[in-house]
Scaffold this motif. Structure first.
Motif, short mmCIF file in Angstrom:
data_model
loop_
_atom_site.label_atom_id
_atom_site.label_comp_id
_atom_site.label_asym_id
_atom_site.label_seq_id
_atom_site.Cartn_x
_atom_site.Cartn_y
_atom_site.Cartn_z
N ILE A 145 -6.85 5.13 -27.91
CA ILE A 145 -7.72 4.88 -27.10
C ILE A 145 -7.87 6.19 -25.86
N GLU A 146 -6.99 6.06 -25.15
CA GLU A 146 -6.53 7.54 -23.94
C GLU A 146 -6.87 8.51 -24.44
N GLY A 147 -6.97 8.93 -26.07
CA GLY A 147 -7.39 10.78 -25.72
C GLY A 147 -6.25 11.34 -25.98
N ASP A 148 -6.80 12.49 -26.64
CA ASP A 148 -4.95 13.32 -26.39
C ASP A 148 -5.63 14.66 -25.28
N MET A 149 -6.90 15.01 -25.25
CA MET A 149 -7.19 16.39 -24.23
C MET A 149 -8.37 16.42 -23.58
N GLY A 150 -8.84 17.06 -23.00
CA GLY A 150 -10.54 16.41 -22.40
C GLY A 150 -11.77 17.87 -23.01
N LEU A 151 -12.71 17.89 -22.58
CA LEU A 151 -13.62 19.29 -22.82
C LEU A 151 -14.31 19.22 -21.80
N ARG A 152 -14.50 20.54 -21.55
CA ARG A 152 -15.14 20.83 -20.39
C ARG A 152 -15.72 22.10 -20.30
N ASP A 153 -17.24 22.44 -20.81
CA ASP A 153 -17.82 23.58 -20.73
C ASP A 153 -17.92 24.43 -21.63
N GLY A 154 -17.38 23.72 -22.79
CA GLY A 154 -17.13 23.91 -23.80
C GLY A 154 -14.97 25.08 -23.90
N LEU A 155 -14.68 24.48 -23.03
CA LEU A 155 -13.00 24.73 -22.74
C LEU A 155 -12.20 23.79 -22.74
N VAL A 156 -11.19 23.33 -24.03
CA VAL A 156 -10.32 22.67 -24.06
C VAL A 156 -9.69 22.42 -22.88
N THR A 157 -9.51 21.00 -22.30
CA THR A 157 -8.19 20.70 -20.76
C THR A 157 -7.48 19.90 -21.33
N LEU A 158 -6.45 19.73 -20.46
CA LEU A 158 -5.55 18.61 -19.99
C LEU A 158 -5.62 17.20 -19.42
N THR A 159 -7.46 17.70 -18.38
CA THR A 159 -7.59 16.69 -17.53
C THR A 159 -8.78 15.39 -18.11
N PRO A 160 -8.23 13.71 -17.40
CA PRO A 160 -9.59 13.41 -18.21
C PRO A 160 -10.75 13.64 -18.05
N PRO A 161 -11.53 13.25 -18.48
CA PRO A 161 -11.48 12.01 -19.44
C PRO A 161 -11.14 12.22 -21.19
N LYS A 162 -10.12 12.20 -21.01
CA LYS A 162 -9.34 12.65 -22.64
C LYS A 162 -10.31 12.55 -24.63
N LEU A 163 -10.43 13.24 -25.02
CA LEU A 163 -10.99 12.76 -26.35
C LEU A 163 -9.57 13.17 -27.90
N ASN A 164 -9.96 12.12 -28.67
CA ASN A 164 -9.01 12.28 -29.88
C ASN A 164 -9.29 13.87 -30.68
N TYR A 165 -7.94 14.31 -30.58
CA TYR A 165 -7.68 15.56 -31.58
C TYR A 165 -7.72 15.48 -33.08
N GLY A 166 -9.48 15.85 -33.22
CA GLY A 166 -9.43 15.08 -35.37
C GLY A 166 -8.80 16.32 -35.58
N ASN A 167 -7.72 16.36 -35.88
CA ASN A 167 -6.98 17.60 -37.18
C ASN A 167 -7.63 18.37 -37.75
N ILE A 168 -8.81 19.28 -36.60
CA ILE A 168 -8.90 20.78 -37.60
C ILE A 168 -9.42 21.13 -36.56
N GLY A 169 -9.25 22.01 -37.21
CA GLY A 169 -9.25 23.84 -35.84
C GLY A 169 -9.00 25.08 -36.19
N VAL A 170 -9.36 25.93 -35.76
CA VAL A 170 -9.31 27.25 -36.15
C VAL A 170 -7.85 28.45 -35.21
N LEU A 171 -7.51 29.03 -35.84
CA LEU A 171 -6.00 29.56 -35.20
C LEU A 171 -5.77 30.17 -35.06
N HIS A 172 -5.42 31.19 -35.45
CA HIS A 172 -4.77 32.70 -34.49
C HIS A 172 -4.02 32.86 -35.46
N PRO A 173 -3.25 33.96 -36.55
CA PRO A 173 -2.15 33.72 -36.73
C PRO A 173 -0.87 33.90 -35.88
N ARG A 174 -1.54 35.38 -34.48
CA ARG A 174 -0.96 35.65 -34.02
C ARG A 174 -0.11 34.36 -33.06
#
Length: 231
Positions: A145-174
């Motif tokens: 219920i507390e969530g994992d990370m925030g979202l502001r202007d299309g960028l992930v943040t560490l500030t509340p309000p936080k949403l749940n990480y959906g275990n889906i992402g795009v990652l760069h190999p580097r």
């Protein structure tokens, strides 16, 4: 464009069901969880799929094979013991190549359209100095219920309000080049350094999404899918 499905976890909370089968092979609505995901990836044009596995992993290979019957081309990255998310990716880098890829868990069910991630992949590939990852966030489930990370202007943040990480992402190999293949390594909290640097974009997905953590979760989703199929 490739995708990696994480299927190496032991699924302790899913016992006793996971004593006899890997959690991603447990069925809902008449299909294994991981098959629902593969079918959605293939429909979105992501047929080249890497799957890591550990606990009873041979059963995953026996069930899915090369992926041909699902329209996929599957390759496997076996682990003697689960290496965590980042460690699993590092071991599979030789299969994933040098381009950004979709990363997702094999024990979630969702109607997320993976085709919508194509522009994100292209942007990360062209501008890794600006964005090196993209996360799909969801509404907070009752167990987080507390969530994992925030979202502001299309960028992930560490500030509340936080949403749940959906275990889906795009990652760069580097992101994983410094991890020795075969070493255990977590994706979080190291990824938060990139979040704080403003290099992780995100989106809030509000469609169907379930993280199957317990036999009760599995039964609830199975009942829902079967009821929807009858309606």
């Amino acid at each position: 464009m490739k995708a990696m499905i994480f299927a190496a976890g032991r699924g302790e909370r899913m016992r006793p069901l996971s004593d006899h089968a890997p959690k991603p092979l447990l069925e809902v609505g008449g299909k294994p969880l991981i098959v629902w995901q593969i079918e959605r990836l293939v429909r979105a044009g992501f047929a080249d799929i890497v799957i890591n596995h550990a606990h009873l992993g041979y059963m995953i290979e026996e069930r899915l094979g090369s992926g041909g019957t699902l329209g996929a081309r599957i390759r496997y990255s076996p682990e003697v013991e689960a290496l965590e998310t980042a460690g699993g990716i590092a071991k599979a880098l030789h299969l994933l190549g040098n381009e950004p890829f979709i990363a997702l868990s094999g024990d979630i069910y969702t109607d997320f359209d993976y085709a919508t991630l194509r522009p994100r992949i292209a942007h990360i590939a062209a501008h890794p100095e600006q964005a090196i990852a993209h996360f799909v966030l969801t509404d907070n489930p009752r167990y987080n219920i507390e969530g994992d990370m925030g979202l502001r202007d299309g960028l992930v943040t560490l500030t509340p309000p936080k949403l749940n990480y959906g275990n889906i992402g795009v990652l760069h190999p580097r992101l994983f080049e410094g991890i020795q293949p075969g070493a255990k390594a977590k994706l979080f909290p190291p990824m938060f350094d990139y979040v704080q640097a403003g290099k992780v974009t995100g989106e809030h997905f509000q469609g169907s999404w379930f993280n199957i953590g317990t036999p009760e979760h599995l039964a609830e989703l199975d009942s829902l899918l079967r009821a929807n199929a009858r309606s």
